[in-house]
Motif scaffolding. Sequence first.
Motif, PDB file in Angstrom:
ATOM      1  N   ASN A   7      -1.552  10.245   3.918  1.00  0.00           N
ATOM      2  CA  ASN A   7      -2.445   9.682   4.915  1.00  0.00           C
ATOM      3  C   ASN A   7      -3.830   9.412   4.333  1.00  0.00           C
ATOM      4  O   ASN A   7      -4.410   8.344   4.538  1.00  0.00           O
ATOM      5  CB  ASN A   7      -2.553  10.610   6.127  1.00  0.00           C
ATOM      6  N   VAL A   8      -4.368  10.372   3.587  1.00  0.00           N
ATOM      7  CA  VAL A   8      -5.690  10.197   2.979  1.00  0.00           C
ATOM      8  C   VAL A   8      -5.661   9.040   1.984  1.00  0.00           C
ATOM      9  O   VAL A   8      -6.565   8.194   1.971  1.00  0.00           O
ATOM     10  CB  VAL A   8      -6.160  11.508   2.310  1.00  0.00           C
TER      11      VAL A   8
ATOM     12  N   ALA B 231       0.835  -1.204   0.000  1.00  0.00           N
ATOM     13  CA  ALA B 231       0.000   0.000   0.000  1.00  0.00           C
ATOM     14  C   ALA B 231       0.870   1.254   0.000  1.00  0.00           C
ATOM     15  O   ALA B 231       0.585   2.221  -0.708  1.00  0.00           O
ATOM     16  CB  ALA B 231      -0.924  -0.010   1.217  1.00  0.00           C
ATOM     17  N   ILE B 232       1.929   1.227   0.790  1.00  0.00           N
ATOM     18  CA  ILE B 232       2.805   2.392   0.913  1.00  0.00           C
ATOM     19  C   ILE B 232       3.655   2.597  -0.348  1.00  0.00           C
ATOM     20  O   ILE B 232       3.866   3.729  -0.782  1.00  0.00           O
ATOM     21  CB  ILE B 232       3.730   2.240   2.146  1.00  0.00           C
TER      22      ILE B 232
ATOM     23  N   TYR C 111      -8.026   5.799   2.750  1.00  0.00           N
ATOM     24  CA  TYR C 111      -9.230   5.632   1.956  1.00  0.00           C
ATOM     25  C   TYR C 111      -9.054   4.866   0.652  1.00  0.00           C
ATOM     26  O   TYR C 111     -10.040   4.432   0.063  1.00  0.00           O
ATOM     27  CB  TYR C 111      -9.853   7.002   1.656  1.00  0.00           C
ATOM     28  N   VAL C 112      -7.821   4.710   0.183  1.00  0.00           N
ATOM     29  CA  VAL C 112      -7.612   4.044  -1.095  1.00  0.00           C
ATOM     30  C   VAL C 112      -6.771   2.777  -0.932  1.00  0.00           C
ATOM     31  O   VAL C 112      -7.245   1.664  -1.169  1.00  0.00           O
ATOM     32  CB  VAL C 112      -6.948   5.000  -2.131  1.00  0.00           C
ATOM     33  N   ALA C 113      -5.530   2.957  -0.528  1.00  0.00           N
ATOM     34  CA  ALA C 113      -4.581   1.844  -0.552  1.00  0.00           C
ATOM     35  C   ALA C 113      -4.895   0.741   0.468  1.00  0.00           C
ATOM     36  O   ALA C 113      -4.959  -0.431   0.107  1.00  0.00           O
ATOM     37  CB  ALA C 113      -3.160   2.371  -0.342  1.00  0.00           C
ATOM     38  N   MET C 114      -5.061   1.091   1.743  1.00  0.00           N
ATOM     39  CA  MET C 114      -5.266   0.050   2.750  1.00  0.00           C
ATOM     40  C   MET C 114      -6.582  -0.702   2.573  1.00  0.00           C
ATOM     41  O   MET C 114      -6.599  -1.923   2.724  1.00  0.00           O
ATOM     42  CB  MET C 114      -5.139   0.621   4.164  1.00  0.00           C
TER      43      MET C 114
ATOM     44  N   ASN D 146       5.605  22.002   3.368  1.00  0.00           N
ATOM     45  CA  ASN D 146       5.735  20.989   2.323  1.00  0.00           C
ATOM     46  C   ASN D 146       5.530  19.594   2.921  1.00  0.00           C
ATOM     47  O   ASN D 146       4.780  18.781   2.375  1.00  0.00           O
ATOM     48  CB  ASN D 146       7.112  21.107   1.669  1.00  0.00           C
ATOM     49  N   SER D 147       6.172  19.319   4.042  1.00  0.00           N
ATOM     50  CA  SER D 147       6.048  18.010   4.703  1.00  0.00           C
ATOM     51  C   SER D 147       4.635  17.765   5.203  1.00  0.00           C
ATOM     52  O   SER D 147       4.120  16.647   5.121  1.00  0.00           O
ATOM     53  CB  SER D 147       7.029  17.909   5.870  1.00  0.00           C
TER      54      SER D 147
END
Length: 190
Positions: free
Chosen positions: A169-170, A136-137, A174-177, A160-161
């Motif tokens: 995080n979003v 996911a990462i 909401y997508v990858a995990m 920037n960070s």
Amino acid sequence: MTAVSLEHATLPADTGEVTLLIARRVEPGHEAAFEVWAKGILESAAAFPGHLRYGLFRSSGGDAPWFLVHRFRDAAACRAWQESPERATWFADCEGHHHIEVARRTLTGMETWFAEPGSTRPAPPRWKMAVSATPAIYPISVLGGLFLMPHPTALPLLLNSAITAAVFNVLMTYVAMPAVSRLLRGWLTP
């Protein structure tokens, strides 16, 4: 009705955030009284030191439960709320008239990405959660490096960070995990 517990776990000893997920079934005709009670107990808990936030999810209808969610800074804050006289007072005021707890889960760390509300399956072992987070990462890191990182370079480092962390995080939450946990469900919780 009798309560069916998803988990009779003791609170973890570590100091990470703790999410308490509680499912309650409401007897027909008592929905309005339950909602008033639920909002009251959630707001009372929110006043406790170490309580981070809460949520109330209404039933989808029929016999489906309502969900109450508490997030605490750590296990000690969660324990303090659960053992408090304030919480006991709220439960003494609702005895037997409008709702029954049907499930409870205590989640820490990455378990919240893998938990299914209403599921009887325990969270997968932490090593499996860590391994499954890698696919996911990885694409988020690669795509972020290609498309996001080159653009806000004129911004101060901290800003920037912060932007990068928020976007990552979003996308993770909401997508990858959700996609990875669905894809690997059979391996994570056989």
